[in-house]
Design a protein around this motif. Structure first.
Motif, PDB file in Angstrom:
ATOM      1  N   ASP A 175       0.824  -1.219   0.000  1.00 16.23           N
ATOM      2  CA  ASP A 175       0.000   0.000   0.000  1.00 16.23           C
ATOM      3  C   ASP A 175       0.858   1.270   0.000  1.00 16.23           C
ATOM      4  N   TYR A 176       2.121   1.161  -0.401  1.00 16.59           N
ATOM      5  CA  TYR A 176       2.990   2.332  -0.395  1.00 16.59           C
ATOM      6  C   TYR A 176       2.476   3.397  -1.361  1.00 16.59           C
ATOM      7  N   LEU A 177       2.773   4.633  -1.030  1.00 14.82           N
ATOM      8  CA  LEU A 177       2.336   5.820  -1.772  1.00 14.82           C
ATOM      9  C   LEU A 177       0.824   5.996  -1.647  1.00 14.82           C
ATOM     10  N   ARG A 178       0.029   5.212  -2.373  1.00 13.74           N
ATOM     11  CA  ARG A 178      -1.428   5.152  -2.210  1.00 13.74           C
ATOM     12  C   ARG A 178      -1.816   3.717  -2.545  1.00 13.74           C
ATOM     13  N   SER A 179      -2.886   3.221  -1.899  1.00 19.36           N
ATOM     14  CA  SER A 179      -3.298   1.842  -2.164  1.00 19.36           C
ATOM     15  C   SER A 179      -3.546   1.642  -3.657  1.00 19.36           C
ATOM     16  N   GLY A 180      -2.916   0.634  -4.214  1.00 25.55           N
ATOM     17  CA  GLY A 180      -3.165   0.290  -5.616  1.00 25.55           C
ATOM     18  C   GLY A 180      -2.376   1.107  -6.617  1.00 25.55           C
ATOM     19  N   ALA A 181      -1.717   2.186  -6.152  1.00 21.44           N
ATOM     20  CA  ALA A 181      -1.081   3.113  -7.103  1.00 21.44           C
ATOM     21  C   ALA A 181       0.094   2.465  -7.835  1.00 21.44           C
ATOM     22  N   ILE A 182       0.898   1.736  -7.115  1.00 15.30           N
ATOM     23  CA  ILE A 182       2.106   1.186  -7.740  1.00 15.30           C
ATOM     24  C   ILE A 182       1.754  -0.042  -8.583  1.00 15.30           C
ATOM     25  N   ALA A 183       0.795  -0.816  -8.107  1.00 15.04           N
ATOM     26  CA  ALA A 183       0.356  -1.987  -8.873  1.00 15.04           C
ATOM     27  C   ALA A 183      -0.147  -1.592 -10.259  1.00 15.04           C
ATOM     28  N   THR A 184      -0.723  -0.397 -10.340  1.00 12.76           N
ATOM     29  CA  THR A 184      -1.262   0.092 -11.612  1.00 12.76           C
ATOM     30  C   THR A 184      -0.186   0.107 -12.699  1.00 12.76           C
ATOM     31  N   PHE A 185       1.076   0.211 -12.281  1.00 12.36           N
ATOM     32  CA  PHE A 185       2.166   0.269 -13.264  1.00 12.36           C
ATOM     33  C   PHE A 185       2.921  -1.051 -13.382  1.00 12.36           C
TER      34      PHE A 185
END
Lengths: 83, 231
Positions: free
Chosen positions: B55-65
């Motif tokens: 959940d680093y940065l914002r939940s789901g934000a890094i997974a998006t990339f």
């Protein structure tokens, strides 16, 4: 060089973290505090010497990943400089 | 149907989703690691719950990339069926496949409880097996589940009937008291304009087996399967 990205919840959007911090400050006797907002400060150590390019690319990074435009705004500046 | 469950580092509801689709609903289903760049032949994709990238940065934000997300996004844009649950819903908003954002619960607490939700429409490919305004208890387990959408966009979402599930009381009342996390208009789940991408914070995959409380969550997947079979 160091580029700073400051990410804040947009005005008008409830910031539950800011609210909790404010309540705690009030309990501690700092009753003068109003509208506390909690954001993030992201420090980018960037290679290269062209400040304009570094700032432009940091803006892109903020747009793409570092901030969520639905709920957050951001400011980009060089360390030690003004936003 | 052929299903893929995408697995990110930190996903923890991927196995529940696989179990629901495979063992219980007898679908063909496989895991897809987030580093894969090809999906192969699929009819539906699950973005599961969990804490991708901590959940680093914002939940789901890094997974998006994650590499696989390019494929998931083009699959969705071609009309492929995508269901994002909890962390998966956060990825769908982060990637722009669904409008809005999921923010910290207003209580600032992690909430883990059986939560009544109300089915708002039964004429969609995700809800056609439900009764009109059916109320069911589905678990929620999140810290960032407060759905936010700016007023003008919220109106657009509501006007087009994009809201499929709302948090409610056990007797179906939708109000501030039955809103666990501060979501605008008690929104628990939404669908995109194309009607093929569903995002929801509650976990229907945890209510698919009668051995575990009840199986009302299963009707979401059965709706999709039913519609797919008759298409």
């Amino acid at each position: 060089m160091k580029v700073i990205v400051e990410v804040m919840p947009k005005d008008g959007i409830l910031d539950p973290q800011g609210k909790a911090v404010q309540q705690a400050l009030h309990q501690l006797g700092y009753g003068e505090v109003r509208n506390v907002r909690v954001g993030k400060r992201i420090v980018l150590n960037v290679e290269g010497s062209d400040k304009t390019i570094a700032l432009k690319r940091a803006e892109e990074m903020a747009d793409t990943l570092l901030a969520n435009e639905n709920v957050e705004g951001f400011k980009v500046h060089l360390a030690g400089g003004k936003a | 149907m052929k299903w893929g469950v995408i697995v990110f580092p930190g996903s923890n509801c991927d196995r529940d989703a696989h179990d629901a689709l495979g063992r219980i609903l007898k679908q063909e289903v496989r895991f897809i690691w987030h580093k894969e760049t090809e999906l192969g032949d699929l009819d539906g994709i699950i973005l599961p719950g969990g804490f991708s990238y901590g959940d680093y940065l914002r939940s789901g934000a890094i997974a998006t990339f994650s590499p696989v997300m390019n494929e998931v996004i083009s699959f969705a844009k071609r009309g492929g069926i995508v269901i994002g649950i909890c962390n998966g819903f956060q990825m769908l908003t982060e990637s722009g496949l669904l409008p809005g954002a999921l923010r910290q619960n207003h209580s600032l607490s992690f909430i883990c409880q059986e939560q009544p939700i109300r089915v708002e429409r039964t004429d969609t490919r995700f809800t056609n097996q439900y009764e009109s305004h059916q109320v069911m208890g589905i678990p929620i387990a999140h810290h960032e589940g407060s759905y936010f959408l700016a007023d003008n966009e919220l109106k657009r979402l509501e006007d087009r009937g994009g809201v499929l599930f709302r948090y409610c009381s056990t007797d179906g009342e939708v109000d501030a008291n039955s809103n666990p996390n501060g979501s605008v208009n008690n929104i628990a789940g939404i669908v995109n304009e194309g009607g093929n991408v569903l995002g929801m914070m509650p976990h229907p995959e945890r209510r698919c087996d009668d051995l575990i409380y009840h199986s009302d969550g299963r009707l979401i997947f059965e709706s999709v399967i039913e519609e797919f079979a008759s298409a």
